[in-house]
Design an enzyme around this catalytic site. Structure first.
Site, short mmCIF file in Angstrom:
data_model
loop_
_atom_site.label_atom_id
_atom_site.label_comp_id
_atom_site.label_asym_id
_atom_site.label_seq_id
_atom_site.Cartn_x
_atom_site.Cartn_y
_atom_site.Cartn_z
N ARG A 191 0.79 -1.25 0.14
CA ARG A 191 0.00 -0.05 0.10
C ARG A 191 0.72 1.24 0.10
O ARG A 191 0.40 2.51 0.10
CB ARG A 191 -0.92 0.03 1.13
N ASP A 192 2.32 1.06 0.30
CA ASP A 192 3.04 2.28 0.14
C ASP A 192 4.30 1.75 -0.38
O ASP A 192 5.23 2.26 -0.10
CB ASP A 192 3.43 2.97 1.64
#
Length: 190
Positions: free
Chosen positions: A43-44
């Protein structure tokens, strides 16, 4: 330990040894593939969140550690949109490194070893990475003819709906554009 982003920062001006670049790209793709096919999406996912072990590097090994997993999600199978988001983060954060078409293809080939992916996925990864670049830097990504950004490897082709796993055994089936169901996610040991 050194962030991969810092290690690769001057590659556009001072290209590394081709063998070293090949090994780093391959290892990064392998780690991303293992994460995704194990059901973990970051997610990052940017190259700054991968640390290169300098001690192992001095011994000729490419060893990467993943940082900032506090937002990661673990599930039986990650949704396509999350796979696109993670992979686009990797491509976005490496757009200024002077990577070539061959480098992008190497990443895709190593990543794909974890399972079958369709060409539309890579097109979506590229388009998302370009949008991220425009939003973050308020300009177009580099378009040097040798960079991944100007190559047509991310554009759909007449066979883009075809599953990119191993070629079908039946030669007549090779011309089919019917989408094949995705294979089951293999288990991956870390």
């Amino acid at each position: 330990m050194i962030p991969l982003e810092d290690f690769c920062r001057d590659w556009a001006e001072n290209p590394p040894d081709p063998e070293l670049k090949r090994r780093i790209i391959g290892r990064l793709a392998e780690v991303c593939s293992k994460m995704h096919y194990s059901g973990l999406n970051h997610r990052d996912c940017y190259i700054c969140h991968f640390l290169l072990d300098k001690t192992a590097f001095a011994k000729g090994e490419i060893r990467l550690f993943v940082l900032d997993l506090h937002r990661a999600e673990l599930r039986p199978r990650i949704p396509r949109r999350m796979r696109v988001k993670d992979l686009a983060g990797i491509f976005f954060s490496s757009m200024d490194l002077g990577l070539t078409r061959r480098d992008a293809l190497r990443f895709m080939a190593v990543y794909r070893r974890g399972g079958a992916l369709d060409a539309d996925l890579w097109r979506d990864v590229y388009e998302t990475a370009v949008r991220l670049y425009r939003k973050e830097w308020k300009k177009e990504p580099p378009t040097c003819p040798e960079t991944i950004n100007s190559c047509n490897i991310f554009r759909p082709t007449k066979n883009s709906k075809r599953n990119l796993s191993a070629p079908p055994a039946d030669p007549a089936a090779r011309t089919s554009t019917k989408r094949q169901p995705p294979s089951a996610s293999p288990s991956v040991s870390w």
